[in-house]
Design an enzyme around this catalytic site. Structure first.
Site, mmCIF file in Angstrom:
data_model
loop_
_atom_site.group_PDB
_atom_site.id
_atom_site.type_symbol
_atom_site.label_atom_id
_atom_site.label_comp_id
_atom_site.label_asym_id
_atom_site.label_seq_id
_atom_site.Cartn_x
_atom_site.Cartn_y
_atom_site.Cartn_z
ATOM 1 N N CYS A 1 -21.025 -34.087 47.265
ATOM 2 C CA CYS A 1 -22.006 -34.741 47.145
ATOM 3 C C CYS A 1 -22.219 -36.367 48.266
ATOM 4 O O CYS A 1 -23.029 -35.825 49.483
ATOM 5 C CB CYS A 1 -23.432 -34.068 46.533
ATOM 6 S SG CYS A 1 -22.788 -35.726 45.139
ATOM 7 N N LYS B 1 -25.043 -29.132 33.005
ATOM 8 C CA LYS B 1 -25.024 -30.152 34.311
ATOM 9 C C LYS B 1 -26.145 -29.289 34.695
ATOM 10 O O LYS B 1 -27.015 -28.992 35.255
ATOM 11 C CB LYS B 1 -24.342 -30.423 35.323
ATOM 12 C CG LYS B 1 -24.941 -31.798 35.690
ATOM 13 C CD LYS B 1 -23.772 -32.444 36.641
ATOM 14 C CE LYS B 1 -24.051 -33.394 38.146
ATOM 15 N NZ LYS B 1 -23.696 -33.508 38.894
ATOM 16 N N LYS C 1 -24.907 -33.612 30.156
ATOM 17 C CA LYS C 1 -25.896 -34.512 31.229
ATOM 18 C C LYS C 1 -26.960 -33.846 32.213
ATOM 19 O O LYS C 1 -26.879 -33.079 31.838
ATOM 20 C CB LYS C 1 -24.778 -34.619 32.700
ATOM 21 C CG LYS C 1 -25.445 -36.259 33.616
ATOM 22 C CD LYS C 1 -24.538 -36.226 34.754
ATOM 23 C CE LYS C 1 -25.498 -36.755 35.269
ATOM 24 N NZ LYS C 1 -24.306 -37.239 36.714
#
Length: 335
Positions: free
Chosen positions: A128, A205, A258
């Site tokens: 990203c 995540k 996360k």
């Protein structure tokens, strides 16, 4: 717990064991140590550069000389590991900066391994930050739909992981959430002779609102749409367990949940059901909320930070990734 074996008041008085600091420490069930902490760092080109992150007081984008200084301070405080993110000078549609041999993360790894050989270097593997569009995979636009292509992305992720290992990274940490990426990375690492390099998978995540400040820090906000087609829905627990199981089957040596604080139930289930070394990422939003409240005098930053990290340990985290790692290590030493 068998409650039938417990006495009742007045014979049983739990406060008897809370009278003295030494006794409280002696019977403490959960302990937080600097040995369990990892400090995230953001590397970028330049020299003597400490670009502040407005949404994350005390966190900076760092040129390599400043990154070394920050890592040295953390290591001397007792933090054994750092997690590296890179901000490239140029972005493109193939994330070429992610796997370039002279990429910013690769340069940072080589510098840290040379100057701080005992520091554990973990590298985040994602696209990203390096993609012009800010997504974690290759994008395909059609007349009616825009898609993130899973399988073609795996090749770039594996190539990025290999370049980090070649630079000297100790642990590879894929955070992209593409299906099959652990297998692709493990296969490539083994093929190149890095069979002893462990993988810490961002296994569970979630597509979280707590990531906002990070996207400023990593300059990685998507230019269109969102990441919900590859990051997990916040309401899903069983899916998280399936994701963890898949990553373990594909070769993950450690798994991660996360965000951390808002997902302690997930963290507990992952550790309980799999028993693998488990990391918790205390993400940017969690850090920034504490910082903002402390700046307004609403909370004690030290006390709230250490209590939140202890909660992650209590839920099952063996490793805690936190932007407060250096401060927390110092506070623990004082304590």
């Amino acid at each position: 717990m068998n409650l039938n074996c417990m006495g009742q008041f007045p014979e049983y008085r739990p406060r008897r064991l809370r009278q003295f600091p030494a006794l409280r420490r002696m019977i403490s069930e959960t302990r937080l140590s600097a040995d369990q902490l990892v400090l995230p760092l953001f590397a970028r080109a330049g020299r003597k550069l400490r670009k502040p992150i407005n949404a994350m007081p005390g966190v900076f984008q760092l040129s390599l000389d400043e990154l070394l200084r920050e890592a040295t301070q953390a290591f001397e405080a007792g933090v054994p590991a750092v997690l590296l993110f890179g901000i490239p000078e140029k972005k493109d549609a193939k994330a070429s900066g992610a796997y370039a041999s002279n990429g910013i993360v690769q340069q940072a790894v080589r510098l840290l391994k040379k100057e701080l050989p005992e520091l554990l270097i973990i590298t985040d593997v994602c696209l990203c930050e390096y993609m012009a569009h800010g997504h974690c995979g290759i994008v395909h636009h059609s007349k009616n739909r825009t898609r993130i292509l899973n399988d073609p992305t795996l090749k770039l992720l594996a190539r990025s992981a290999a370049s980090h290992a070649e630079a000297g990274a100790d642990i590879i940490a894929p955070s992209d959430m593409m299906d099959g990426r652990i297998q692709a990375i493990r296969t490539e690492l083994d093929r190149l002779g890095f069979d002893e390099t462990p993988i810490m998978s961002y296994a569970a995540k979630f597509a979280s609102a707590f990531y906002g400040p990070f996207r400023e820090a990593a300059e990685s906000a998507p230019q269109f749409g969102d990441r919900r087609s590859y990051q997990m829905d916040a309401g899903n627990t069983n899916e998280a367990l399936r994701e963890v199981a898949l990553d373990i089957q594909e070769g993950a040596d450690m798994v991660m949940v996360k965000p951390a604080l808002a997902y302690l139930d997930i963290l507990h289930r992952v550790k309980t059901e799999f028993g693998y070394p488990t990391a918790a990422y205390a993400v940017s939003g969690e850090y920034s909320m504490i910082k903002a409240a402390a700046a307004n005098g609403w909370v004690d930053e030290k006390a709230v930070t250490l209590e939140s990290l202890l909660a992650m340990r209590r839920a099952g985290a063996d490793i805690i990734i936190t932007y407060s790692a250096t401060d927390a290590a110092r506070w623990l030493r004082e304590k």
